[in-house]
Design an enzyme around this catalytic site. Sequence first.
Site, PDB file in Angstrom:
ATOM      1  N   GLY A 310     -54.434  54.986  24.500  1.00 41.37           N
ATOM      2  CA  GLY A 310     -53.354  54.344  25.268  1.00 41.37           C
ATOM      3  C   GLY A 310     -52.801  55.233  26.366  1.00 41.37           C
ATOM      4  O   GLY A 310     -52.872  56.460  26.303  1.00 41.37           O
ATOM      5  N   CYS A 313     -50.139  57.607  25.323  1.00 49.44           N
ATOM      6  CA  CYS A 313     -50.494  58.422  24.147  1.00 49.44           C
ATOM      7  C   CYS A 313     -50.817  59.856  24.518  1.00 49.44           C
ATOM      8  O   CYS A 313     -51.479  60.111  25.521  1.00 49.44           O
ATOM      9  CB  CYS A 313     -51.770  57.906  23.478  1.00 49.44           C
ATOM     10  SG  CYS A 313     -51.729  56.206  23.036  1.00 49.44           S
ATOM     11  N   ASP A 345     -56.977  47.979  20.541  1.00 52.92           N
ATOM     12  CA  ASP A 345     -55.629  48.333  20.993  1.00 52.92           C
ATOM     13  C   ASP A 345     -55.654  49.612  21.817  1.00 52.92           C
ATOM     14  O   ASP A 345     -55.882  50.701  21.290  1.00 52.92           O
ATOM     15  CB  ASP A 345     -54.733  48.507  19.750  1.00 52.92           C
ATOM     16  CG  ASP A 345     -53.345  49.002  20.110  1.00 52.92           C
ATOM     17  OD1 ASP A 345     -52.956  48.879  21.290  1.00 52.92           O
ATOM     18  OD2 ASP A 345     -52.645  49.505  19.211  1.00 52.92           O
ATOM     19  N   GLY A 346     -55.388  49.445  23.123  1.00 52.47           N
ATOM     20  CA  GLY A 346     -55.188  50.611  23.978  1.00 52.47           C
ATOM     21  C   GLY A 346     -56.378  50.928  24.873  1.00 52.47           C
ATOM     22  O   GLY A 346     -57.527  50.599  24.570  1.00 52.47           O
ATOM     23  N   GLY A 396     -44.717  55.731  25.533  1.00 52.63           N
ATOM     24  CA  GLY A 396     -45.270  55.692  24.184  1.00 52.63           C
ATOM     25  C   GLY A 396     -44.132  55.614  23.186  1.00 52.63           C
ATOM     26  O   GLY A 396     -43.039  56.131  23.443  1.00 52.63           O
TER      27      GLY A 396
HETATM   28  P1  XMP Z   1     -52.278  50.903  26.650  1.00 53.35           P
HETATM   29  O1  XMP Z   1     -53.434  51.738  27.081  1.00 53.35           O
HETATM   30  O2  XMP Z   1     -52.571  49.446  26.690  1.00 53.35           O
HETATM   31  O3  XMP Z   1     -52.043  51.289  25.123  1.00 53.35           O
HETATM   32  O4  XMP Z   1     -51.042  51.243  27.394  1.00 53.35           O
HETATM   33  C1  XMP Z   1     -51.066  50.660  24.335  1.00 53.35           C
HETATM   34  C2  XMP Z   1     -51.138  51.202  22.926  1.00 53.35           C
HETATM   35  O5  XMP Z   1     -50.794  52.587  22.868  1.00 53.35           O
HETATM   36  C3  XMP Z   1     -50.412  52.899  21.531  1.00 53.35           C
HETATM   37  N1  XMP Z   1     -49.205  53.724  21.558  1.00 53.35           N
HETATM   38  C4  XMP Z   1     -49.169  55.038  21.314  1.00 53.35           C
HETATM   39  N2  XMP Z   1     -50.147  55.898  20.977  1.00 53.35           N
HETATM   40  N3  XMP Z   1     -48.575  57.664  20.959  1.00 53.35           N
HETATM   41  C5  XMP Z   1     -49.842  57.211  20.779  1.00 53.35           C
HETATM   42  O6  XMP Z   1     -50.725  57.999  20.463  1.00 53.35           O
HETATM   43  C6  XMP Z   1     -47.533  56.852  21.297  1.00 53.35           C
HETATM   44  O7  XMP Z   1     -46.399  57.282  21.465  1.00 53.35           O
HETATM   45  C7  XMP Z   1     -47.850  55.468  21.481  1.00 53.35           C
HETATM   46  N4  XMP Z   1     -47.100  54.390  21.791  1.00 53.35           N
HETATM   47  C8  XMP Z   1     -47.959  53.342  21.840  1.00 53.35           C
HETATM   48  C9  XMP Z   1     -50.162  51.578  20.819  1.00 53.35           C
HETATM   49  O8  XMP Z   1     -51.234  51.370  19.939  1.00 53.35           O
HETATM   50  C10 XMP Z   1     -50.142  50.589  21.979  1.00 53.35           C
HETATM   51  O9  XMP Z   1     -50.458  49.274  21.610  1.00 53.35           O
END
Ligand code: XMP
Length: 489
Positions: A310, A313, A345-346, A396
């Site tokens: 993500g 992330c 997801d991500g 995140g």
């Molecule tokens: P995208 O790439 O679509 O990803 O922006 C969204 C996904 O990122 C994840 N997510 C996190 N992963 N630390 C992480 O490692 C974080 O703080 C975090 N916040 C979100 C989550 O799965 C989301 O759907």
Amino acid sequence: MNLNSLDPAWIGKTFDDFLFRPQKGITESRAAISLTSQLTGQVSLELPIVSSNMDSVTGLDMAETMALEGGLGVIHRGQSIEKQAALVSRVKRSHSAVIENPLCLPITATVGEAKLFARRHNINGILIETAEGSGVLAGVLTRRDIPWQRDFDDRPVAEFMTTFDRLTTAPANVSTETAEQIMFEGRFERLPLIDGERRIQGLITRKDVRFLRERPYASKDNKARLLTAAAIGCAGDYLERADELLKSGTDCFFIDIAHGHSTVMETAIDQLKSRCPGVPLVCGNVATADGARFMRDIGADAVKVGVGPGRGCRTRLETAAGVPQLQAIRETWCAVGGEIRIMADGGVKHDKDIFLALACGADTVMLGSALSGTDEAPGRVIEDPATHTKKKIYRGMTSPEAVLESLYDSDDTDAVDAALYTPPEGQEIQVPYKGSVVDILQRIRGHLRSAVSYAGETSLSAAREKTLPDPLKFMVPLSESSRRESYER
Ligand code: XMP
């Protein structure tokens, strides 16, 4: 299967490593291509897109809009149980053809109370009952009936409402078509539903009926209310949260933790299965075949796949944990495809990534940053004073900013301690302001349909049936130079 039997061509690969080899097209009209896909065994979506349970992505507006456009919004858990449950309940009450338990005020309420009530619940018409809790219809008060001058605030609503004898009502089993006809003929906006004793059974509004008719793809439950989902964790007050969310009408739980392949997940699924039987559970995140099999074996209905791809992330940077996203999707499909559903997801940066995820194993795709920066995402538009460009914040959920905010109204000391002593694995960034998410979803819908057409099929499900047994037959691996030729513009 295990990792050893995964074709080595997948190892280390992600979205920008392949193009899809165009097949002979057989569609006459791309607009007719169906994109229906399963979120879980029980729930299908007309648009296989789910908005992330992040506080900069899915609040009330995003959750409503996602469902109206055929996808699904997952309301984040970085807020108190009360706030999250209230959002779920507002989505369930919005835009349904029949509002089952319409909000009421007693006939003794004042105009001032009615103004506050209408504003708080964002409604235009209030049903007035004969006495508090009687459930018997006395009249209807609409915004048009409410005098705006403050001097009237202490007067009873009874003086301004349309009284029962002047109202048109219908029985609870009236069809949406008949209700619409009645409202059209009478040129009024809402139709209270009552039984033989004038007891309130529901409310139909013209606006909601029209709105839903104009959105044939909307994701709805069996009572024609918008579908919505809510995230919960695996520690602290998660069971209490689950109880409240269920009472508010959530259709599905996302048990969402950074490392889903873990014993805490096993306990959580176990508890939730006995506490809320039948409620679909989408669980994650994992990124390996073993992790997916674990989820299947402990009873998840769908597994959420993605560790570290993500945009918000930092997990891979800080811990080295992760699997390149397309490899992870393929690996999990090889392990559990066809048994439980898979949500990628991500890591989606372009619409083509969504199609590749679906063609290689995912049933649905969760998007965070791609839907952030929109009007419907929570947060204000900020203007960069140097460039005068408009931006919004995307972060995140383990970024220091999101963690701090989630602690403001938490009474759960275990969760607060855990959050304070866990170093961040997420970051906050500014993303360009993008206008309405409806335009983005329409663009994604169009691009997915085109991709299905290039795959030589007339529906997403047919395209996936063709590619899933061996997607590599349809994939062109890219070299450095062909990647430049494809993506550098
Ligand atoms: P995208 O790439 O679509 O990803 O922006 C969204 C996904 O990122 C994840 N997510 C996190 N992963 N630390 C992480 O490692 C974080 O703080 C975090 N916040 C979100 C989550 O799965 C989301 O759907």
